[in-house]
Scaffold this motif. Structure first.
Motif, mmCIF file in Angstrom:
data_model
loop_
_atom_site.group_PDB
_atom_site.id
_atom_site.type_symbol
_atom_site.label_atom_id
_atom_site.label_comp_id
_atom_site.label_asym_id
_atom_site.label_seq_id
_atom_site.Cartn_x
_atom_site.Cartn_y
_atom_site.Cartn_z
ATOM 1 N N HIS A 1 0.912 -1.088 -0.091
ATOM 2 C CA HIS A 1 -0.085 0.089 -0.030
ATOM 3 C C HIS A 1 0.825 1.319 0.051
ATOM 4 N N LEU A 2 2.196 1.121 0.096
ATOM 5 C CA LEU A 2 3.104 2.243 0.234
ATOM 6 C C LEU A 2 3.625 2.428 -1.217
ATOM 7 N N ILE A 3 2.794 2.843 -2.302
ATOM 8 C CA ILE A 3 3.068 2.746 -3.523
ATOM 9 C C ILE A 3 4.135 3.679 -4.071
ATOM 10 N N GLU A 4 4.222 4.866 -3.440
ATOM 11 C CA GLU A 4 5.272 5.460 -4.031
ATOM 12 C C GLU A 4 6.810 5.297 -3.420
ATOM 13 N N GLU A 5 6.729 4.669 -2.248
ATOM 14 C CA GLU A 5 8.131 4.156 -1.800
ATOM 15 C C GLU A 5 8.634 3.260 -2.386
ATOM 16 N N LEU A 6 7.901 2.436 -3.130
ATOM 17 C CA LEU A 6 8.311 1.257 -4.024
ATOM 18 C C LEU A 6 8.323 1.624 -5.498
ATOM 19 N N ALA A 7 7.627 2.613 -5.850
ATOM 20 C CA ALA A 7 7.215 2.726 -7.220
ATOM 21 C C ALA A 7 8.570 2.747 -8.262
ATOM 22 N N SER A 8 9.794 3.098 -7.788
ATOM 23 C CA SER A 8 10.852 3.316 -8.575
ATOM 24 C C SER A 8 11.539 1.948 -8.828
ATOM 25 N N LEU A 9 11.162 0.705 -7.988
ATOM 26 C CA LEU A 9 11.397 -0.502 -8.059
ATOM 27 C C LEU A 9 10.661 -1.244 -9.081
ATOM 28 N N LEU A 10 9.628 -0.931 -9.347
ATOM 29 C CA LEU A 10 8.573 -1.799 -10.091
ATOM 30 C C LEU A 10 8.768 -1.585 -11.587
ATOM 31 N N GLU A 11 8.758 -2.644 -12.344
ATOM 32 C CA GLU A 11 8.928 -2.516 -13.770
ATOM 33 C C GLU A 11 7.701 -2.728 -14.299
ATOM 34 N N GLU A 12 6.805 -3.425 -13.690
ATOM 35 C CA GLU A 12 5.391 -3.698 -14.264
ATOM 36 C C GLU A 12 4.502 -3.684 -13.036
ATOM 37 N N VAL A 13 3.232 -3.065 -13.587
ATOM 38 C CA VAL A 13 2.229 -2.864 -12.602
ATOM 39 C C VAL A 13 1.107 -3.633 -12.809
ATOM 40 N N LEU A 14 0.374 -4.435 -11.750
ATOM 41 C CA LEU A 14 -0.894 -4.879 -11.880
ATOM 42 C C LEU A 14 -1.875 -4.316 -10.798
ATOM 43 N N ILE A 15 -2.905 -3.795 -11.285
ATOM 44 C CA ILE A 15 -3.761 -3.079 -10.280
ATOM 45 C C ILE A 15 -5.048 -4.011 -10.372
ATOM 46 N N ILE A 16 -5.378 -4.553 -9.020
ATOM 47 C CA ILE A 16 -6.802 -5.050 -9.069
ATOM 48 C C ILE A 16 -7.790 -4.463 -8.210
ATOM 49 N N ASP A 17 -9.051 -4.382 -8.314
ATOM 50 C CA ASP A 17 -10.015 -4.106 -7.803
ATOM 51 C C ASP A 17 -11.249 -4.967 -7.652
ATOM 52 N N SER A 18 -11.752 -5.285 -6.447
ATOM 53 C CA SER A 18 -12.780 -6.035 -6.257
ATOM 54 C C SER A 18 -12.826 -7.367 -7.000
ATOM 55 N N GLY A 19 -11.379 -7.749 -7.049
ATOM 56 C CA GLY A 19 -11.214 -9.329 -7.597
ATOM 57 C C GLY A 19 -11.011 -9.202 -9.201
ATOM 58 N N ARG A 20 -10.863 -7.974 -9.845
ATOM 59 C CA ARG A 20 -10.851 -7.994 -11.048
ATOM 60 C C ARG A 20 -9.500 -7.540 -11.493
ATOM 61 N N LEU A 21 -8.823 -7.814 -12.603
ATOM 62 C CA LEU A 21 -7.771 -6.974 -12.973
ATOM 63 C C LEU A 21 -8.181 -5.653 -13.867
ATOM 64 N N VAL A 22 -7.574 -4.726 -13.353
ATOM 65 C CA VAL A 22 -8.082 -3.321 -13.604
ATOM 66 C C VAL A 22 -7.004 -3.073 -15.029
ATOM 67 N N LEU A 23 -5.826 -3.256 -14.534
ATOM 68 C CA LEU A 23 -4.888 -3.157 -15.797
ATOM 69 C C LEU A 23 -3.488 -3.732 -15.309
ATOM 70 N N GLN A 24 -2.714 -3.990 -16.423
ATOM 71 C CA GLN A 24 -1.478 -4.575 -16.343
ATOM 72 C C GLN A 24 -0.611 -3.841 -17.354
ATOM 73 N N GLU A 25 0.450 -3.237 -16.766
ATOM 74 C CA GLU A 25 1.148 -2.366 -17.665
ATOM 75 C C GLU A 25 2.784 -2.093 -17.061
#
Ligand SMILES: Nc1ncnc2c1ncn2[C@@H]1O[C@H](COP(=O)(O)OP(=O)(O)OP(=O)(O)O)[C@@H](O)[C@H]1O
Length: 291
Positions: A186-210
């Motif tokens: 949940h600490l997105i900004e702290e980790l943001a620079s490490l992430l190469e790809e992001v999956l966002i899920i909401d209510s059990g569904r994949l909202v995006l993968q990018e």
């Protein structure tokens, strides 16, 4: 390690935690799994680790993970604050157990990390503080060098210097030993620079993968005089705004067209990448229901 998920649903009685999810991870990247409380992250990761029978298909390097001991040995899932460890066990035993279970375990590295996080090998797990238990979880996760390593809110209770030591260790070790790492946070900004790809899920569904960089280019931070920023953003989608004296920063969603870029320059506005966290808030359902 490659991960393929097809039509995955996880239900607890009436509750659908993961709802017909399909995606693939090509592997050897650090993936961010982002989602609000109760969005299904833990349910998804425990199914990827083979802990629960999937309704749908979960394959690791082309083989189903459930009831597949060889595939499960390739996976390390660290849940927050090492809550799977027995409270009566000494830290040294937890490490021995980690080593016995995983072919890729690096014991010298585990001891290095234990030292870094100042965890006493003779202490019982139950006597560790919350932050120390989380650090022990991180030691297991990183020293396992598992081809699929999943860290579920692994930083819980860690203080800021410890979290930054964790992020540094994670990145350095990943560079030396690339593998598929999935981190929920949940600490997105702290980790943001490490992430190469992001999956966002909401209510059990994949909202995006990018790719994280592509995701960031979906928005812009505009900074300048309050009145100039207000004029510029009047007809645009503003995700959030911050003002300090006569200066204002606005987070915009959507790419700017050529004319808008020219206008921004005329107004002397500064344009920069958007914070991942603002995009995340925009793309997931707000607290209290639909926008
Ligand atoms: N053992 C369980 N029994 C019943 N419902 C459950 C169980 N585990 C999870 N749930 C429900 O499934 C949904 C998804 O939970 P899950 O723990 O996977 O979400 P999460 O994204 O990891 O949440 P958080 O960020 O708060 O840790 C929630 O509605 C939760 O209440």
């Amino acid at each position: 390690m490659r991960v393929d998920v097809q039509g995955l649903t996880v239900r607890y009685g009436e509750v659908t935690a993961v709802d017909d999810m399909s995606f693939s991870l090509s592997g050897n990247k650090i993936y961010g799994l982002l989602g609000r409380n109760g969005s299904g992250k833990t349910s998804l990761m425990s199914t990827l680790a083979g802990y629960r029978k999937p309704s749908g298909s979960v394959q690791l390097d082309g083989a189903p993970v459930f009831e597949n001991a060889a595939a499960m040995r390739q996976v390390c899932l660290v849940r927050h604050s090492a809550d799977a460890a027995d409270k009566g066990d000494k830290v040294s035993y937890v490490l021995e157990y980690g080593a016995a279970w995983r072919d890729t375990w690096d014991n010298a590295y585990a001891l290095e990390l234990v030292d870094l996080f100042k965890i006493d090998l003779k202490t019982k797990v139950g006597a560790l503080s919350l932050g120390q238990r989380s650090a022990l979880g991180v030691v297991i996760g990183l020293a396992s060098r598992s081809p699929l390593t999943m860290l579920d809110e692994a930083h819980l209770g860690m203080d800021t210097p410890t979290r930054y030591a964790f992020y540094d260790a994670l990145l350095n070790d990943f560079m030396e030993h690339p593998r598929t790492i999935v981190i929920s946070t949940h600490l997105i900004e702290e980790l943001a620079s490490l992430l190469e790809e992001v999956l966002i899920i909401d209510s059990g569904r994949l909202v995006l993968q990018e790719e994280a960089d592509v995701l960031r280019s979906r928005g812009t931070e505009v900074t300048g005089n309050v009145s100039d920023v207000d004029e510029f953003t009047a007809a645009l989608t503003v995700l959030s705004e911050k003002s300090l004296g006569s200066t204002k920063a606005a987070m915009l969603y959507g790419a700017l067209d050529y004319d808008q870029l020219i206008r921004a320059r005329q107004l002397g506005l500064e344009l920069g990448p958007i914070a991942l966290q603002d995009l995340f808030v925009h793309l997931t359902e707000p607290v209290g229901g639909k926008r």
